[in-house]
Design an enzyme around this catalytic site. Sequence first.
Site, PDB file in Angstrom:
ATOM      1  N   LYS A  36      65.011  17.495  61.399  1.00 23.86           N
ATOM      2  CA  LYS A  36      64.124  18.594  61.824  1.00 23.86           C
ATOM      3  C   LYS A  36      63.932  18.641  63.342  1.00 23.86           C
ATOM      4  CE  LYS A  36      61.822  18.566  57.333  1.00 23.86           C
ATOM      5  NZ  LYS A  36      62.094  19.863  56.696  1.00 23.86           N
ATOM      6  N   TYR A  48      59.743  13.745  48.671  1.00 19.27           N
ATOM      7  CA  TYR A  48      61.071  14.349  48.669  1.00 19.27           C
ATOM      8  C   TYR A  48      61.836  13.802  49.856  1.00 19.27           C
ATOM      9  CZ  TYR A  48      64.727  17.963  49.078  1.00 19.27           C
ATOM     10  OH  TYR A  48      65.935  18.617  49.183  1.00 19.27           O
ATOM     11  N   ASP A  68      60.776   7.445  55.714  1.00 17.10           N
ATOM     12  CA  ASP A  68      61.448   8.737  55.845  1.00 17.10           C
ATOM     13  C   ASP A  68      60.558   9.631  56.725  1.00 17.10           C
ATOM     14  OD1 ASP A  68      62.557  11.374  53.554  1.00 17.10           O
ATOM     15  OD2 ASP A  68      62.548  11.193  55.732  1.00 17.10           O
TER      16      ASP A  68
HETATM   17  P1  KE4 Z   1      67.235  18.296  54.827  1.00 11.57           P
HETATM   18  O1  KE4 Z   1      68.431  17.784  54.065  1.00 11.57           O
HETATM   19  O2  KE4 Z   1      66.622  19.510  54.174  1.00 11.57           O
HETATM   20  O3  KE4 Z   1      67.520  18.489  56.327  1.00 11.57           O
HETATM   21  O4  KE4 Z   1      66.097  17.163  54.826  1.00 11.57           O
HETATM   22  C1  KE4 Z   1      65.673  16.653  53.583  1.00 11.57           C
HETATM   23  C2  KE4 Z   1      64.302  16.016  53.750  1.00 11.57           C
HETATM   24  C3  KE4 Z   1      64.225  14.634  53.825  1.00 11.57           C
HETATM   25  N1  KE4 Z   1      63.032  14.008  53.980  1.00 11.57           N
HETATM   26  C4  KE4 Z   1      61.880  14.723  54.094  1.00 11.57           C
HETATM   27  C5  KE4 Z   1      60.580  13.994  54.275  1.00 11.57           C
HETATM   28  C6  KE4 Z   1      61.910  16.145  54.042  1.00 11.57           C
HETATM   29  O5  KE4 Z   1      60.751  16.833  54.158  1.00 11.57           O
HETATM   30  C7  KE4 Z   1      63.141  16.807  53.874  1.00 11.57           C
HETATM   31  C8  KE4 Z   1      63.248  18.319  53.777  1.00 11.57           C
HETATM   32  N2  KE4 Z   1      62.022  19.029  53.751  1.00 11.57           N
HETATM   33  C9  KE4 Z   1      62.027  20.341  53.112  1.00 11.57           C
HETATM   34  C10 KE4 Z   1      60.597  20.898  53.192  1.00 11.57           C
HETATM   35  N3  KE4 Z   1      59.822  20.482  52.116  1.00 11.57           N
HETATM   36  C11 KE4 Z   1      63.042  21.249  53.721  1.00 11.57           C
HETATM   37  C12 KE4 Z   1      62.942  22.693  53.256  1.00 11.57           C
HETATM   38  C13 KE4 Z   1      64.048  23.045  52.300  1.00 11.57           C
HETATM   39  O6  KE4 Z   1      64.373  22.225  51.417  1.00 11.57           O
HETATM   40  O7  KE4 Z   1      64.548  24.178  52.452  1.00 11.57           O
END
Ligand code: KE4
Length: 428
Positions: A267, A144, A239
């Site tokens: 993060k 993801y 990523d």
């Molecule tokens: P954000 O747009 O949520 O800040 O980041 C997206 C993203 C991009 N790349 C990786 C490897 C990620 O894990 C994420 C977001 N992770 C999720 C947890 N599985 C955030 C939690 C959520 O979607 O509320």
Amino acid sequence: MNHERSSFLFQQAKSSIPGGVNSPVRAFKSVGADPLFIKKAAGSHIYDEDGNEFIDYVGSWGPMIAGHCHPEVIKAVQETMASGASFGAPTERETTLANLIIEAVPSIEMVRMVSSGTEATMSAIRLARGYTGRDKIIKFSGCYHGHADSLLVKAGSGAATFGVPDSPGVPAAVARLTLIAEYNSLQSVRNLVAENRDSIACIIVEPVAGNMGTIPPRDGFLEGLRQICTSEGIILIFDEVMSGFRVAFGGAQALFGVTPDMTTLGKIIGGGLPVGAFGGKREIMEILSPSGGVYQAGTLSGNPLAMSAGIATLNILKQPGFYKAIEDKSRAVADGIRKAAMNAGYPVYSTRVGSMFCTFFSKEEVYDWPTASRCDTGSFAKYFLAMLNEGVYLAPSQFETAFVSAAHSEADIESTIAAAIRCFKLIA
Ligand code: KE4
């Protein structure tokens, strides 16, 4: 354990906010329960609106590696707030955080700040397309990268190599440009490259997969991607939104010794405030607007308040012994949970990379999405709810990662393992 106020607040929220949450995984849908509404946090603990206390292994999905409410982060944010949260103009703090990142992350010579991981990956892909003049991208099943259209794509059926939308609203024409490979399978990548020669702009990969549970790269996988990208003129994007500053100060690329062309971050670099970033080789980054023609922008990108939280956080992580201490605690808790399951005769497959770990409810090795997707999610839900009732707050999905922070104490680890012993006996 009483959850009355959380349930009331959830019902109230659902009339104003779709699904009652501002991000889907928070809704506890995959564990079949109402989510807890959190009132406050401190260190390794969170407290819900009914006054229940939990040992927190979500840590806001990764950012809180130093623990909640770290005094140095609070002080930095309070001081900055007093002089202005955001100006929409350049500030010295942006250069300070940029240089901390450049110094730490092997692939990054220049970096652009954004406000989320999604923005970071979306922008990195546009930059890779602009730099190579190619349109297609490769991602991996189960990885993801945020919710940009190009990344909400799943494998097409049968022999079709092009992707299909993984969400309504994603145009098929966009999805077709995303090719789907299998994590830990270099052959699946070689096949796609052979069928789409000279038309792939980038390969984007989580160097440690954290969004189908925690899945480490198999020996040679990252090295193989590096070799394929180098020989084919494809941009390799790691990523590291989740693994960056998590598995090592320099991220997975430092831990495994493989340097991508670009890296995305998020993060931890925001210390709990909204920050994302993408960076890489100078020759790639310099074609980004306004020094180059590839457009990207953001009202709150690099705002002083978020920068100050990130700077304070990275300065905490730089301290000698930080990662050794967190590694020891993570090993203890992940091994303790695995042994609790084994002693209860419960088949689990346990993985860990640094302070990211996962307990797969699976009898077999889990190394990609097909093997992860065969997990017993029903039993995971029972385990999750039993642990919650014991005061342990895990991620509410089999396909997420547990995070340990520097604030987790020996007592937290012991309580967690004791709870797991009771819970595996309960559900076995
Ligand atoms: P954000 O747009 O949520 O800040 O980041 C997206 C993203 C991009 N790349 C990786 C490897 C990620 O894990 C994420 C977001 N992770 C999720 C947890 N599985 C955030 C939690 C959520 O979607 O509320």
